[in-house]
Scaffold this active site. Structure first.
Site, PDB file in Angstrom:
ATOM      1  N   CYS A 195     -39.731  51.647  13.648  1.00  8.81           N
ATOM      2  CA  CYS A 195     -38.413  51.146  14.006  1.00  8.81           C
ATOM      3  C   CYS A 195     -38.020  51.629  15.332  1.00  8.81           C
ATOM      4  CB  CYS A 195     -37.240  51.773  12.935  1.00  8.81           C
ATOM      5  SG  CYS A 195     -35.578  51.792  13.459  1.00  8.81           S
TER       6      CYS A 195
ATOM      7  N   CYS B 260     -21.398  55.049  12.618  1.00  9.18           N
ATOM      8  CA  CYS B 260     -22.726  55.192  13.289  1.00  9.18           C
ATOM      9  C   CYS B 260     -22.664  56.479  14.383  1.00  9.18           C
ATOM     10  CB  CYS B 260     -23.169  54.096  13.911  1.00  9.18           C
ATOM     11  SG  CYS B 260     -24.771  54.055  14.846  1.00  9.18           S
TER      12      CYS B 260
ATOM     13  N   GLU C  61     -34.794  57.808  19.490  1.00  9.28           N
ATOM     14  CA  GLU C  61     -35.573  58.012  18.323  1.00  9.28           C
ATOM     15  C   GLU C  61     -36.357  56.767  18.031  1.00  9.28           C
ATOM     16  OE1 GLU C  61     -32.737  58.958  15.297  1.00  9.28           O
ATOM     17  OE2 GLU C  61     -31.722  60.420  16.653  1.00  9.28           O
TER      18      GLU C  61
ATOM     19  N   CYS D   7     -25.261  53.657  22.552  1.00  4.83           N
ATOM     20  CA  CYS D   7     -24.629  52.317  22.321  1.00  4.83           C
ATOM     21  C   CYS D   7     -23.294  52.103  22.731  1.00  4.83           C
ATOM     22  CB  CYS D   7     -25.016  51.982  20.765  1.00  4.83           C
ATOM     23  SG  CYS D   7     -24.660  50.144  20.206  1.00  4.83           S
TER      24      CYS D   7
ATOM     25  N   CYS E 208     -29.497  57.028  12.006  1.00  4.39           N
ATOM     26  CA  CYS E 208     -29.959  57.015  13.331  1.00  4.39           C
ATOM     27  C   CYS E 208     -28.928  57.470  14.565  1.00  4.39           C
ATOM     28  CB  CYS E 208     -30.259  55.435  13.658  1.00  4.39           C
ATOM     29  SG  CYS E 208     -30.691  55.099  15.135  1.00  4.39           S
TER      30      CYS E 208
ATOM     31  N   CYS F  76     -19.799  51.092  16.390  1.00  6.94           N
ATOM     32  CA  CYS F  76     -19.553  50.887  14.944  1.00  6.94           C
ATOM     33  C   CYS F  76     -19.064  52.340  14.566  1.00  6.94           C
ATOM     34  CB  CYS F  76     -20.721  50.507  14.165  1.00  6.94           C
ATOM     35  SG  CYS F  76     -21.494  49.030  14.994  1.00  6.94           S
TER      36      CYS F  76
HETATM   37  S1  SF4 Z   1     -24.748  50.689  14.363  1.00  3.56           S
HETATM   38 FE1  SF4 Z   1     -24.594  52.020  15.945  1.00  3.56          FE
HETATM   39  S2  SF4 Z   1     -26.678  51.607  17.137  1.00  3.56           S
HETATM   40 FE2  SF4 Z   1     -26.186  49.746  15.894  1.00  3.56          FE
HETATM   41  S3  SF4 Z   1     -24.640  48.427  17.130  1.00  3.56           S
HETATM   42 FE3  SF4 Z   1     -23.363  49.735  15.985  1.00  3.56          FE
HETATM   43  S4  SF4 Z   1     -22.990  51.591  17.292  1.00  3.56           S
HETATM   44 FE4  SF4 Z   1     -24.695  50.396  18.142  1.00  3.56          FE
END
Ligand code: SF4
Length: 343
Positions: A105, A119, A92, A112, A330, A116
């Site tokens: 962005c 997310c 994205e 990833c 995101c 986190c």
């Molecule tokens: S917020 Fe999401 S994209 Fe960013 S580092 Fe953490 S898991 Fe990865």
């Protein structure tokens, strides 16, 4: 055989290519000029290279630009684009226009590894690093490319976990042979990877944004597993000891979760750990994701949190929520698209 993409190559890489192909050394700068200044879309258009040189180059190389697969537009003017990368994965890219600026962005990875817990991209798992071509194609092939004033690496992925390609893209964006952007127009965000931060600070002059989200070790470990191996304390030590010039900025991103990290104890501890660091805190409202218990505090509570930090002497802003009606969190859009294509 697939051709290699020229767009996204640094000047040094273009020099190596000209050598390999048997072109004169000066051709590398000419190619960079066509790629990043004159915005051509085919090797044929490089008219100051002889026909023979263009034919030699075309045997193994192509420009390598491609348009987004789809777009959604918010009522506030924010747009989200989906690009296909790595043969069938989706990333994205957001376009965020404002009164006096227009920010892109970009994503740096598909999925990833950082996990986190708040997310959606983290929930996708890791699917691969983007190349410098795939990072910069988001910028160059954006329909609003001509309006852009700022760029943030805050899309999908952890930029410093893909530091080689991210540094290449920054080199092209800021090199006088490339786009010639001032590094002060670019911000790279990180969860706080120690070796990556050191390398980034040394090799680039762009702004740094660290995702903090909690000043307490235990709590941050739950929110962001990276804290187990890369502690905020170590990150702050590096920042404290680095000589930021007057142009370069460091900021801390803080997503506010209702009843989790929004208490007076958090304010006190933030003031303690950031003491002596010239920085800005950006408070971000949480955009809900499916299956998550987290909620954003209301407007008044968010403003009170900001004011309390300001009273402690910390420069703090609340980031405006943008694109809420187009899956602002995101990773949501690409997850939907991935699910569609896997049936
Ligand atoms: S917020 Fe999401 S994209 Fe960013 S580092 Fe953490 S898991 Fe990865």
């Amino acid at each position: 055989m697939e051709k290699e993409r020229l767009f996204g190559k640094t000047l040094n890489e273009l020099i190596a290519i000209t050598k390999r192909v048997g072109l004169p050394g000066f051709a590398a700068k000419q190619i960079a000029d066509w790629l990043y200044r004159k915005e051509i879309t085919s090797i044929e258009e490089m008219t100051n290279l002889s026909k023979k040189m263009r034919d030699l180059l075309s045997t193994d190389y192509e420009i390598g630009l491609y348009s987004p697969e789809s777009a959604s537009e918010s009522t506030d003017g924010t747009k989200k684009y989906l690009y296909k990368v790595l043969k069938g994965k989706y990333i994205e890219t957001a376009y965020i226009p404002d009164t006096d600026r227009a920010t892109i962005c970009v994503s740096s990875q598909a999925g990833c590894k950082m996990g986190c817990i708040f997310c959606m991209t983290g929930k996708q798992g890791f699917q691969g690093n983007l190349t410098s071509n795939e990072i910069l194609n988001q910028f160059r092939s954006l329909p609003e490319f001509g309006n852009l004033t700022n760029m943030v690496y805050m899309g999908m992925g952890e930029p410093l976990d893909n530091i080689t390609e991210v540094l290449k893209s920054l080199d092209i964006l800021t090199g006088e042979w490339g786009y010639g952007w001032s590094p002060t127009r670019i911000t790279v965000s990180t969860v706080g990877l120690i070796t990556g931060i050191k390398e980034f600070l040394e090799k680039s002059r762009c702004h740094l944004a660290v995702s903090l989200h909690s000043p307490f070790d235990e709590e941050r470990r739950i929110l962001m597993p990276v804290q187990k191996t890369n502690t905020v304390k170590e990150v702050l030590d590096i920042i404290r000891n680095f000589d930021f010039n007057s142009q370069r900025r460091v900021s801390f991103e803080y997503i506010l979760f209702k009843g989790v990290n929004d208490t007076p104890a958090h304010i006190k501890e933030l003031a303690r750990i950031l003491n002596g660091i010239k920085c800005r805190i950006n408070i971000i409202r949480f955009h809900p994701i499916p299956g998550s218990e987290f909620r954003s505090p209301d407007n008044n509570a968010t403003i009170s949190f900001r004011e309390a930090l300001v009273r402690k002497g910390l420069l703090t802003t609340i980031r405006a929520s943008r694109g809420v009606d187009i899956q602002a969190a995101c990773g949501l859009l690409s997850t939907l698209e991935q699910n569609k294509s896997t049936g």
